[in-house]
Design a protein around this motif. Sequence first.
Motif, mmCIF file in Angstrom:
data_model
loop_
_atom_site.group_PDB
_atom_site.id
_atom_site.type_symbol
_atom_site.label_atom_id
_atom_site.label_comp_id
_atom_site.label_asym_id
_atom_site.label_seq_id
_atom_site.Cartn_x
_atom_site.Cartn_y
_atom_site.Cartn_z
ATOM 1 N N VAL A 214 0.865 -1.184 0.000
ATOM 2 C CA VAL A 214 0.000 0.000 0.000
ATOM 3 C C VAL A 214 0.902 1.235 0.000
ATOM 4 O O VAL A 214 2.092 1.144 0.305
ATOM 5 C CB VAL A 214 -0.958 0.039 1.223
ATOM 6 N N ASP A 215 0.311 2.384 -0.343
ATOM 7 C CA ASP A 215 1.109 3.612 -0.455
ATOM 8 C C ASP A 215 1.073 4.460 0.808
ATOM 9 O O ASP A 215 1.883 5.365 0.983
ATOM 10 C CB ASP A 215 0.596 4.431 -1.637
ATOM 11 N N CYS A 216 0.100 4.217 1.660
ATOM 12 C CA CYS A 216 0.004 4.929 2.933
ATOM 13 C C CYS A 216 -0.920 4.139 3.835
ATOM 14 O O CYS A 216 -1.590 3.201 3.382
ATOM 15 C CB CYS A 216 -0.541 6.346 2.722
ATOM 16 N N VAL A 217 -0.957 4.520 5.113
ATOM 17 C CA VAL A 217 -1.891 3.895 6.057
ATOM 18 C C VAL A 217 -2.643 5.012 6.764
ATOM 19 O O VAL A 217 -2.023 5.957 7.262
ATOM 20 C CB VAL A 217 -1.153 3.012 7.092
ATOM 21 N N VAL A 218 -3.963 4.920 6.786
ATOM 22 C CA VAL A 218 -4.764 5.872 7.563
ATOM 23 C C VAL A 218 -5.181 5.175 8.846
ATOM 24 O O VAL A 218 -5.798 4.104 8.823
ATOM 25 C CB VAL A 218 -6.000 6.351 6.766
ATOM 26 N N ILE A 219 -4.788 5.770 9.959
ATOM 27 C CA ILE A 219 -5.007 5.136 11.267
ATOM 28 C C ILE A 219 -4.994 6.220 12.338
ATOM 29 O O ILE A 219 -4.574 7.349 12.092
ATOM 30 C CB ILE A 219 -3.906 4.073 11.522
ATOM 31 N N ASP A 220 -5.436 5.862 13.537
ATOM 32 C CA ASP A 220 -5.477 6.807 14.654
ATOM 33 C C ASP A 220 -4.063 7.260 15.026
ATOM 34 O O ASP A 220 -3.114 6.484 14.973
ATOM 35 C CB ASP A 220 -6.154 6.157 15.865
ATOM 36 N N LYS A 221 -3.977 8.512 15.472
ATOM 37 C CA LYS A 221 -2.678 9.156 15.672
ATOM 38 C C LYS A 221 -1.785 8.465 16.713
ATOM 39 O O LYS A 221 -0.588 8.290 16.490
ATOM 40 C CB LYS A 221 -2.918 10.603 16.099
ATOM 41 N N MET A 222 -2.375 8.097 17.844
ATOM 42 C CA MET A 222 -1.533 7.542 18.918
ATOM 43 C C MET A 222 -0.860 6.236 18.499
ATOM 44 O O MET A 222 0.353 6.100 18.619
ATOM 45 C CB MET A 222 -2.346 7.372 20.212
ATOM 46 N N PRO A 223 -1.618 5.263 18.002
ATOM 47 C CA PRO A 223 -0.935 4.054 17.520
ATOM 48 C C PRO A 223 0.004 4.367 16.353
ATOM 49 O O PRO A 223 1.087 3.784 16.255
ATOM 50 C CB PRO A 223 -2.061 3.116 17.083
ATOM 51 N N ALA A 224 -0.373 5.344 15.515
ATOM 52 C CA ALA A 224 0.494 5.713 14.391
ATOM 53 C C ALA A 224 1.869 6.124 14.906
ATOM 54 O O ALA A 224 2.901 5.720 14.362
ATOM 55 C CB ALA A 224 -0.141 6.852 13.596
ATOM 56 N N GLN A 225 1.880 6.911 15.986
ATOM 57 C CA GLN A 225 3.164 7.371 16.531
ATOM 58 C C GLN A 225 4.019 6.204 17.008
ATOM 59 O O GLN A 225 5.228 6.181 16.811
ATOM 60 C CB GLN A 225 2.921 8.360 17.677
ATOM 61 N N THR A 226 3.367 5.224 17.623
ATOM 62 C CA THR A 226 4.119 4.047 18.080
ATOM 63 C C THR A 226 4.675 3.276 16.883
ATOM 64 O O THR A 226 5.836 2.889 16.863
ATOM 65 C CB THR A 226 3.197 3.117 18.903
ATOM 66 N N PHE A 227 3.835 3.057 15.868
ATOM 67 C CA PHE A 227 4.279 2.284 14.697
ATOM 68 C C PHE A 227 5.434 2.992 13.978
ATOM 69 O O PHE A 227 6.380 2.341 13.540
ATOM 70 C CB PHE A 227 3.116 2.045 13.724
ATOM 71 N N VAL A 228 5.348 4.313 13.892
ATOM 72 C CA VAL A 228 6.414 5.060 13.204
ATOM 73 C C VAL A 228 7.708 5.025 14.030
ATOM 74 O O VAL A 228 8.801 4.874 13.484
ATOM 75 C CB VAL A 228 5.949 6.507 12.916
ATOM 76 N N ALA A 229 7.563 5.125 15.348
ATOM 77 C CA ALA A 229 8.748 5.069 16.211
ATOM 78 C C ALA A 229 9.436 3.704 16.096
ATOM 79 O O ALA A 229 10.659 3.601 16.179
ATOM 80 C CB ALA A 229 8.344 5.343 17.657
ATOM 81 N N GLU A 230 8.636 2.664 15.883
ATOM 82 C CA GLU A 230 9.202 1.304 15.838
ATOM 83 C C GLU A 230 9.750 0.933 14.466
ATOM 84 O O GLU A 230 10.462 -0.062 14.330
ATOM 85 C CB GLU A 230 8.110 0.275 16.212
ATOM 86 N N ASN A 231 9.375 1.682 13.430
ATOM 87 C CA ASN A 231 9.761 1.309 12.066
ATOM 88 C C ASN A 231 10.443 2.460 11.339
ATOM 89 O O ASN A 231 9.770 3.352 10.812
ATOM 90 C CB ASN A 231 8.513 0.876 11.268
ATOM 91 N N PRO A 232 11.758 2.465 11.277
ATOM 92 C CA PRO A 232 12.489 3.541 10.611
ATOM 93 C C PRO A 232 12.048 3.659 9.151
ATOM 94 O O PRO A 232 11.678 2.650 8.530
ATOM 95 C CB PRO A 232 13.950 3.088 10.685
ATOM 96 N N GLY A 233 12.083 4.911 8.635
ATOM 97 C CA GLY A 233 11.721 5.111 7.231
ATOM 98 C C GLY A 233 10.265 5.524 7.035
ATOM 99 O O GLY A 233 9.840 5.800 5.921
ATOM 100 N N LEU A 234 9.506 5.602 8.132
ATOM 101 C CA LEU A 234 8.110 6.025 8.022
ATOM 102 C C LEU A 234 7.924 7.377 8.699
ATOM 103 O O LEU A 234 8.679 7.747 9.596
ATOM 104 C CB LEU A 234 7.188 5.006 8.705
#
Length: 285
Positions: A214-234
Amino acid sequence: MKKLLALLLALTMCMALAACGGSNESAPAAEEPAQTEQAAEGGDAAQTGETGDLPVIEPGKLIMATNAQFPPYEMVADGEGVAGTGLEGIDVEIAAALAEKVGLELQIDDMEFDSALVAVQHGQADMVLAGLTYTEERDELMDFSDPYAQGVQVVIVKEDSPIQTADDLANAGLIGTQRGTTGYIYCTGDYGEDHVSPYDNGATAVQALLNGQVDCVVIDKMPAQTFVAENPGLKILETSYVVEDYVLAVNEGNTQLQTALNDALNELKADGTLQTIVDKYITAE
Ligand code: GLN
């Protein structure tokens, strides 16, 4: 059976009244819970603060359905978790505090988000606490508490993505979302089902982004912050997509449980417990 019990109870109460002038005893704990029936009768009792005979599925228990892949609201704990549930997070702590207030033992059933919504509607769970957004459509199927937090739908992209603002979603090839969530509902509404790919949960949607499915993910902000912190490049786009309210849900018509939980929730807000819980999981930016 229920009628017979009620009759017996009425008889006992008459005798008790005659004997000692009448205390208003509540129904025995063993009485079969019957959500909708009791709910229809029960609105007033809950307002008086009586919580001993709440219409729950299993006597003595408050069964919560959630999806524990939604940090920092609900996630699997390293140890035994909050109240021995094996889970932790804002919703989990709120649920434990609510259960204590209404005098029930908390049980949490972890499942996919869309299944949690079905579970409460089918009498398999007493409530959903899952970073659940209020929507008018859901209001037709479930009853809600007052809002207890604000949610924001944001867009996660790869750092070098051509998608730079929420407006660019119109040109995004494929948008990843969690199945059954408002992210999915808004994106399919705005851009059509062909442009939206639903995943079991946030973690799998983000994995699909990392894999280039997929080209992007639309999701709630708080979990988004965790996922981005855990995955470099996002990264998360600065413009957010939709702002919404998080609420607790019970089955449609279960007014007694709705009122009892809502009253308890408002007490947690008023005495500062809710803020303490939020501060434990979300540090100010
Ligand atoms: N807030 C979103 C919704 O209610 C997502 C919730 C979740 O994934 N747990 O649809």
